[in-house]
Motif scaffolding. Sequence first.
Motif, mmCIF file in Angstrom:
data_model
loop_
_atom_site.group_PDB
_atom_site.id
_atom_site.type_symbol
_atom_site.label_atom_id
_atom_site.label_comp_id
_atom_site.label_asym_id
_atom_site.label_seq_id
_atom_site.Cartn_x
_atom_site.Cartn_y
_atom_site.Cartn_z
ATOM 1 N N ARG A 8 -49.827 16.936 -20.360
ATOM 2 C CA ARG A 8 -49.303 16.634 -21.837
ATOM 3 C C ARG A 8 -50.018 14.931 -22.493
ATOM 4 O O ARG A 8 -49.797 14.592 -23.491
ATOM 5 C CB ARG A 8 -47.850 16.355 -21.983
ATOM 6 N N ARG A 9 -50.278 14.265 -21.267
ATOM 7 C CA ARG A 9 -50.910 12.954 -21.565
ATOM 8 C C ARG A 9 -52.046 13.036 -22.363
ATOM 9 O O ARG A 9 -52.451 11.947 -22.931
ATOM 10 C CB ARG A 9 -51.004 12.268 -20.314
ATOM 11 N N LEU A 10 -52.979 14.146 -22.423
ATOM 12 C CA LEU A 10 -54.275 14.189 -23.371
ATOM 13 C C LEU A 10 -53.767 14.576 -24.460
ATOM 14 O O LEU A 10 -53.010 15.585 -25.079
ATOM 15 C CB LEU A 10 -54.910 15.541 -22.419
ATOM 16 N N GLY A 14 -50.219 19.899 -26.957
ATOM 17 C CA GLY A 14 -48.934 20.071 -27.152
ATOM 18 C C GLY A 14 -48.292 21.057 -26.577
ATOM 19 O O GLY A 14 -48.752 21.572 -25.812
ATOM 20 N N PRO A 15 -46.765 21.142 -26.860
ATOM 21 C CA PRO A 15 -46.088 22.241 -26.018
ATOM 22 C C PRO A 15 -46.471 23.500 -25.867
ATOM 23 O O PRO A 15 -46.547 24.067 -24.786
ATOM 24 C CB PRO A 15 -44.649 22.158 -26.869
ATOM 25 N N LEU A 66 -51.233 26.694 -20.735
ATOM 26 C CA LEU A 66 -51.935 26.106 -19.178
ATOM 27 C C LEU A 66 -50.957 26.386 -18.173
ATOM 28 O O LEU A 66 -51.284 26.628 -17.091
ATOM 29 C CB LEU A 66 -52.399 24.691 -19.466
ATOM 30 N N HIS A 67 -49.539 26.061 -18.306
ATOM 31 C CA HIS A 67 -48.551 26.122 -17.107
ATOM 32 C C HIS A 67 -48.622 27.622 -16.834
ATOM 33 O O HIS A 67 -48.633 27.739 -15.536
ATOM 34 C CB HIS A 67 -47.126 25.883 -17.741
ATOM 35 N N THR A 126 -41.367 18.486 -36.169
ATOM 36 C CA THR A 126 -40.766 19.606 -35.539
ATOM 37 C C THR A 126 -39.434 19.351 -34.806
ATOM 38 O O THR A 126 -38.983 18.282 -34.194
ATOM 39 C CB THR A 126 -41.825 19.993 -34.390
ATOM 40 N N PHE A 127 -38.612 20.499 -35.256
ATOM 41 C CA PHE A 127 -37.273 20.374 -34.534
ATOM 42 C C PHE A 127 -37.173 20.958 -33.203
ATOM 43 O O PHE A 127 -37.765 22.027 -32.995
ATOM 44 C CB PHE A 127 -36.368 20.857 -35.826
#
Length: 355
Positions: free
Chosen positions: A181-183, A187-188, A194-195, A250-251
């Motif tokens: 996520r640092r790249l 996003g989520p 990827l996870h 985004t909520f």
Amino acid sequence: MTHRAIIHVDMDAFYASVEQRDNPGLRGRPVMVGGSGNRGVVAAASYEARQFGVRSAMPSARARRLCPSGVFVPARFERYRAVSRQVFEIFGDFSSRIEGLSLDEAFLDVSEWVGEKQKSLPDIGAELKRRITEATGLTASVGMAHNKLLAKIASDYDKPDGLVHIPIDQVQRFLDPLPIRRLSGIGPRTAGRLHGIGVFTVGQLRRTSLDVLSGLFGKHALELVERAAGIDEREVTTERVRRSISQETTFSDDRHDIEALVAVMAEQAEKVAQRLADRGFYARTVTIKLRSSGFSTITRSQSLGGHTRSARRILAGARELLEGWAGWRQQFAVRLIGVGVTGLSERPDESDLLE
């Protein structure tokens, strides 16, 4: 081979820090900038407030529950713009190539300083950081590297008040342990995919087969691999052609109430209007973007009947579009909402200007 020398500067909790500086009674206290009413939204949170889980774009009611001792202060955008001008004037002493991203964030190409003045990039970054603090009383996180991607990662690495340099021969050593996520650009949803294949760190992403990634992300797979390797050829651009300006939220959970959405849009319209003024533009068309809990996305646009940079007019147009979309629905669930403007002009006819 000569490499660029790039600095990314990100002022720490900028709006909230300005309020704490201007009002000594707020220093060390959890400060939230924005509307304090039931339908208000947090525009910025101090680091003291962030320790309670408060974040920008969060409904004020939730922020108050998370941080009952927090202090709400109304946003003073004119004040933030004035301080921003001070900071950008300092940038001009270090480089003629400045890419402003917002009031409190910019890239600087200081390659000439490194070459002509025989100064190291870390020394330049430290001097720039010191000058900002001396002039404004505020802290900035400064990242340094040979490209924009790495400079941005460096400035985010040790906030607040960070000073981080990624040497060219230490790129993979620095990047590999970081979570994906640092790249930028991950996003989520991308992270979740990827996870799902066991990729959690930048190093794991870099070593993943391009064929595997192409099966998940198509033509964007190569982009991901290059980012994981710290590759970025983008130049610092001093003049960007802007076709639109927008703000999205985004909520964490779905929103079902028009007035609650309008409260968020009011903050977004204010920020869009602020960015129009900062960049010297007027807009003719307003656009809204909505994404449902099922991730279907729609956009709606309408002409404003003239050019404006008024937050009130932008919000009025956005609200009309939202109510038109929601009018025939008995119920809805919104996960993301955005307000934007297009049809930008620097010098519209006076007869075409809307106050």
